[in-house]
Enzyme design. Structure first.
Site, PDB file in Angstrom:
ATOM      1  N   VAL A 185      54.100   9.385  -2.523  1.00 58.56           N
ATOM      2  CA  VAL A 185      55.364   9.367  -2.796  1.00 58.56           C
ATOM      3  C   VAL A 185      56.249   8.984  -1.660  1.00 58.56           C
ATOM      4  O   VAL A 185      57.280   8.081  -1.756  1.00 58.56           O
ATOM      5  CB  VAL A 185      56.126  10.624  -3.585  1.00 58.56           C
ATOM      6  CG1 VAL A 185      57.366  10.555  -3.783  1.00 58.56           C
ATOM      7  CG2 VAL A 185      55.384  10.686  -4.895  1.00 58.56           C
ATOM      8  N   GLU A 186      56.031   9.598  -0.488  1.00 54.04           N
ATOM      9  CA  GLU A 186      56.741   9.401   0.501  1.00 54.04           C
ATOM     10  C   GLU A 186      56.673   8.071   1.496  1.00 54.04           C
ATOM     11  O   GLU A 186      57.888   7.388   1.743  1.00 54.04           O
ATOM     12  CB  GLU A 186      56.610  10.625   1.566  1.00 54.04           C
ATOM     13  CG  GLU A 186      56.947  11.905   1.537  1.00 54.04           C
ATOM     14  CD  GLU A 186      58.567  12.216   1.274  1.00 54.04           C
ATOM     15  OE1 GLU A 186      59.090  11.113   1.983  1.00 54.04           O
ATOM     16  OE2 GLU A 186      59.141  13.206   0.744  1.00 54.04           O
ATOM     17  N   THR A 187      55.538   7.633   1.673  1.00 54.65           N
ATOM     18  CA  THR A 187      55.406   6.340   2.237  1.00 54.65           C
ATOM     19  C   THR A 187      54.193   5.424   1.474  1.00 54.65           C
ATOM     20  O   THR A 187      53.726   4.805   2.381  1.00 54.65           O
ATOM     21  CB  THR A 187      55.116   6.790   3.774  1.00 54.65           C
ATOM     22  OG1 THR A 187      53.713   7.460   3.767  1.00 54.65           O
ATOM     23  CG2 THR A 187      56.212   7.462   4.403  1.00 54.65           C
TER      24      THR A 187
END
Length: 343
Positions: A130-132
């Site tokens: 989700v983050e990167t």
């Protein structure tokens, strides 16, 4: 150890280096702003930073209009909350496929993190996804410029970002890096897991044992750091995260109570909130919170979020975020099990 300059001498030095202006000039560096001058003096007095050196670094960056636009909530209210739109961005085949590859490449590390911190591999993989998107999109903003823009030109959260700016400068110094060289998100988050500077200093670990913490280039450090972050915030090994629920009556008061678990599943049932799945023995007494997943023009989805769900929101304080992580993690685990069963 460097001696601290008296505050009056710091002011005189800054006054000699920089013009004084009550308002930032368009196109000029941060070092001309009075608030930044005061911040530089504080960094010198509290931590021994060199005034002239720090002034030159702030002179090299300017208020970033893109950062300030990105941090603001959408102007149109109906665009602010749409679970369907949010979910499509993060729980999709591209992230599931990428997560399978990431999990396979780092299986040993993920199992080691699970053994030490109690956090299952799919949750760690999902957060990084989700983050990167597994390190593919770590951000291209200069972190010094982004954090300074938010600390000194975004009043609603100026105190928070000023603290993060302080932590960022300490982090850069501890690692022998120029603050001007570090890239990240528009909010100042850094590396594969997108840690804010304060989180990196408090929770990141050297999981590959090379005597340095490198969240931008080391997937191993990123995995260990995500798992430790969750463990330090209260992750409960083998405990549930969330289950879908049905609601009878008006849930407004339960929603308004927030996402921190406070009532047991049994108590929520007495108020018309019933889990849609059979819970494990003892879970009826487990505290939970009612989570609403709102999408304009569609029925609201309801879930019971347990303590582990709340822990995920410590990473990003949004129920949408935590649910996207959980549902991506479930998709990753189910896909992995299916693939294993076909081999």
């Amino acid at each position: 150890m460097k001696r601290k300059l008296p505050a009056t001498l710091c002011l005189a030095l800054l006054g000699g280096l920089l013009p004084v202006s009550g308002h930032p000039q368009q196109g000029t560096g941060f070092s001309q702003e009075p608030e930044v001058k005061s911040f530089i003096i504080e960094m010198h007095e509290r931590y021994g930073f060199d005034v002239a050196h720090l002034t030159r670094q702030f002179a090299a960056v300017r208020p970033n209009a893109t950062v300030l636009r990105a941090i603001r909530p959408p102007a149109v209210p109906e665009k602010q909350r749409s679970w369907q739109r949010y979910r499509e961005r993060f729980v999709n085949s591209r992230r599931v496929d990428g997560g399978q590859r990431f999990w396979q490449q780092h299986e040993v590390t993920l199992q080691r993190a699970a053994a030490i911190y109690g956090v299952p591999p799919e949750i760690v993989v999902a957060i990084i996804g989700v983050e990167t998107e597994y390190g593919q999109n770590m951000g291209s903003f200069g972190v010094l410029e982004a954090l300074a823009s938010l600390a000194f030109h975004y009043p609603p959260r100026a105190e928070f970002f000023r603290s993060e700016l302080e932590q960022f400068l300490l982090l850069a110094r501890e690692n022998g890096l120029s603050p001007l060289s570090i890239k990240g998100s528009y909010a100042g988050a850094i590396g594969i897991p997108q840690f804010m500077p304060s989180s990196q200093r408090r929770f990141a670990v050297d999981f590959d044992n090379d005597d340095r913490i490198d969240l931008r280039n080391s997937n191993v450090d990123a995995i260990g750091s995500v798992a430790r972050f969750l463990q330090q915030h209260g992750w409960q090994k083998d405990a549930p995260v969330a289950v879908p629920a049905s609601v009878n009556g008006d849930p407004a008061m339960l929603i308004a109570a927030g996402i921190k678990p406070a009532l047991s599943v049994r108590e929520l049932a007495s108020q018309g909130v019933v889990p849609d799945t059979v819970l494990a023995a003892g879970d009826a007494d487990r505290p939970a919170a009612l989570i609403d997943l709102v999408s304009p023009g569609a029925p609201t989805g309801y879930w019971l979020g347990f303590d582990n769900f709340y822990v995920i929101t410590r990473y990003n304080r949004s129920s949408f975020y935590a649910m996207a992580v959980f549902q991506l993690a479930e998709a990753l685990r189910e896909t992995r099990n299916t693939l294993a069963g076909t081999r």
